[in-house]
Design an enzyme around this catalytic site. Sequence first.
Site, PDB file in Angstrom:
ATOM      1  N   LYS A  34       0.806  -1.216   0.000  1.00 10.19           N
ATOM      2  CA  LYS A  34       0.000   0.000   0.000  1.00 10.19           C
ATOM      3  C   LYS A  34       0.840   1.268   0.000  1.00 10.19           C
ATOM      4  O   LYS A  34       0.354   2.346  -0.324  1.00 10.19           O
ATOM      5  CB  LYS A  34      -0.971  -0.036   1.160  1.00 10.19           C
ATOM      6  CG  LYS A  34      -1.971  -1.173   0.941  1.00 10.19           C
ATOM      7  CD  LYS A  34      -3.139  -1.147   1.857  1.00 10.19           C
ATOM      8  CE  LYS A  34      -4.166  -2.186   1.464  1.00 10.19           C
ATOM      9  NZ  LYS A  34      -3.660  -3.574   1.603  1.00 10.19           N
TER      10      LYS A  34
HETATM   11  C1  LIG Z   1      -4.367  -4.613   1.131  1.00 12.47           C
HETATM   12  C2  LIG Z   1      -3.621  -5.857   0.919  1.00 12.47           C
HETATM   13  C3  LIG Z   1      -4.081  -6.839   0.038  1.00 12.47           C
HETATM   14  C4  LIG Z   1      -5.404  -6.713  -0.695  1.00 12.47           C
HETATM   15  O1  LIG Z   1      -5.379  -5.695  -1.664  1.00 12.47           O
HETATM   16  P1  LIG Z   1      -6.762  -5.080  -2.198  1.00 12.47           P
HETATM   17  O2  LIG Z   1      -6.351  -3.949  -3.048  1.00 12.47           O
HETATM   18  O3  LIG Z   1      -7.522  -4.650  -0.998  1.00 12.47           O
HETATM   19  O4  LIG Z   1      -7.444  -6.156  -2.942  1.00 12.47           O
HETATM   20  C5  LIG Z   1      -3.307  -7.961  -0.145  1.00 12.47           C
HETATM   21  N1  LIG Z   1      -2.148  -8.128   0.518  1.00 12.47           N
HETATM   22  C6  LIG Z   1      -1.676  -7.208   1.383  1.00 12.47           C
HETATM   23  C7  LIG Z   1      -0.408  -7.478   2.098  1.00 12.47           C
HETATM   24  C8  LIG Z   1      -2.390  -6.043   1.609  1.00 12.47           C
HETATM   25  O5  LIG Z   1      -1.927  -5.136   2.464  1.00 12.47           O
END
Ligand SMILES: *Cc1c(COP(=O)(O)O)cnc(C)c1O
Length: 496
Positions: free
Chosen positions: A113
Amino acid sequence: MNYISTRSNDYSCKSAYAIKKGLAADGGLYIPTKFPLLTLDEISAMSADNYNMRAFNIMRRFLTDFSDAEIKESIDKAYNKQNFETESIAPVYKLNNQVYFLELWHGCSSAFKDVALQILPHLLTLSIKKTGEDKTVVVLVATSGDTGKAALEGFKNVDKTKVIVFFPANGVSEIQRLQMVTQEGDNVSVGSIVGNFDDAQSAVKGIFSDESIKKELSEKGFLLSSANSINWGRLLPQIVYYFSAYCDLLLNEEIILGENVNFVVPTGNFGNILAGYYAKVMGLPIKTLICASNKNNVLADFINTGMYDINRRFYETSSPSMDILISSNLERLLYDITGGDYTRVKDWMHDLKMRGRYEVPDITKQRIKEVLWGGFCNEADTLMTIKDTFEAYGYIMDTHTAVAKNVYDQYLFKTGDSTKSIILSTANPFKFGESVMTALKGELEKDVGQFQLLEDLSVITETKVPTQLLALKNKDIRFGQVLDKKDMKEFIYNSL
Ligand SMILES: *Cc1c(COP(=O)(O)O)cnc(C)c1O
């Protein structure tokens, strides 16, 4: 370029306004009215560029109300040596001749993120200026763990912004919790909520649609905004790394120009994989997007049956960032796949809200299946996949990435598709050290401290613990409060 809502084809606006607002006034999500197309030659040319230039090339096509200088500056403020431990930002690791990992976790919160949340604050502050706003933006975040820390880091001490993060008390790993409750910065607040992620998310959504709160905040000089992956300013930077990964494979002569690849995405709120879908719409040669769910397999069921149904048990798993029943960004896919049939989209979202389910007709289901393949992975198989992959290749994955690897293996077994496939690796394995260690060693001894565990894992895997995780050991807890949902409003007022 203009943006409209998924629920009415109304509220047409420029990107700055869409980024400032997060959600459209009718509760829909903002989408561009048209996607730019890249030719293969343009993609090929991009492979000579570094990550920042690739990001500029993609993002400027969408941010037509931003100047090139503004876009460049935002990109350079986000993607640099201070915020990411590697200059390539999102490097590709080759596992074997058919499988690659796109490592998205080299940023300061150790999860993918950061790629979006390091740049969003700069896009958002520019958006506020551009729309003539003089209010302080209050960024309200519901997090299943990783968004919270990444948002706190991204917004920390950014002028004219405040960031308030709510996380489910029982839904995050110990490291994730420590990352958030020790957060530094003058404009940050963190509260943990009794309940799971969906509780936290729906409460935050409730606040967003509560006119009386908005009015009261507005009178005090504040404007609510969102940093969840429903915000266009978060989705856009994620499109970049799909192109970047393809360019890297081209550059390393792993593929030839125009060759199709698959992407495998560990999915929660459907933001990451939706960015991949948009990359495909824009002309990136993608055959199939493989959507990997954990035991909370609503999406896998939906892709396979056309029925989205959240009337089921919610599981807390070892991949907590995917513990989600309502994947908000799916709404954008539905909009696109139905050719912009906003009436239908609105009805489905209404059904979801009122009855917890909706069903799409066969034609829509068919269309979805042309681009997506859905599968899921249970808890035991997640851990087994970590162990097997480490033993076979010496490559260590976190739990989320392991879900994707496992679903890819299922895909390969069922389809025999030999297309080169890129698995999105979404978190540093040390961030979920306890589960990774359990995968490698079996049952853990009781009362092994978190930090001892990280060091043990470092020895076994011969990899370094990220310094920002080690540093948590000596930080003070600033935000120890556990809140009831009904107290969130007051917490917000007190934080401002
Ligand atoms: C947020 C996250 C996801 C999922 O991603 P989305 O965009 O919500 O589908 C998968 N793996 C990790 C480590 C995350 O932080």
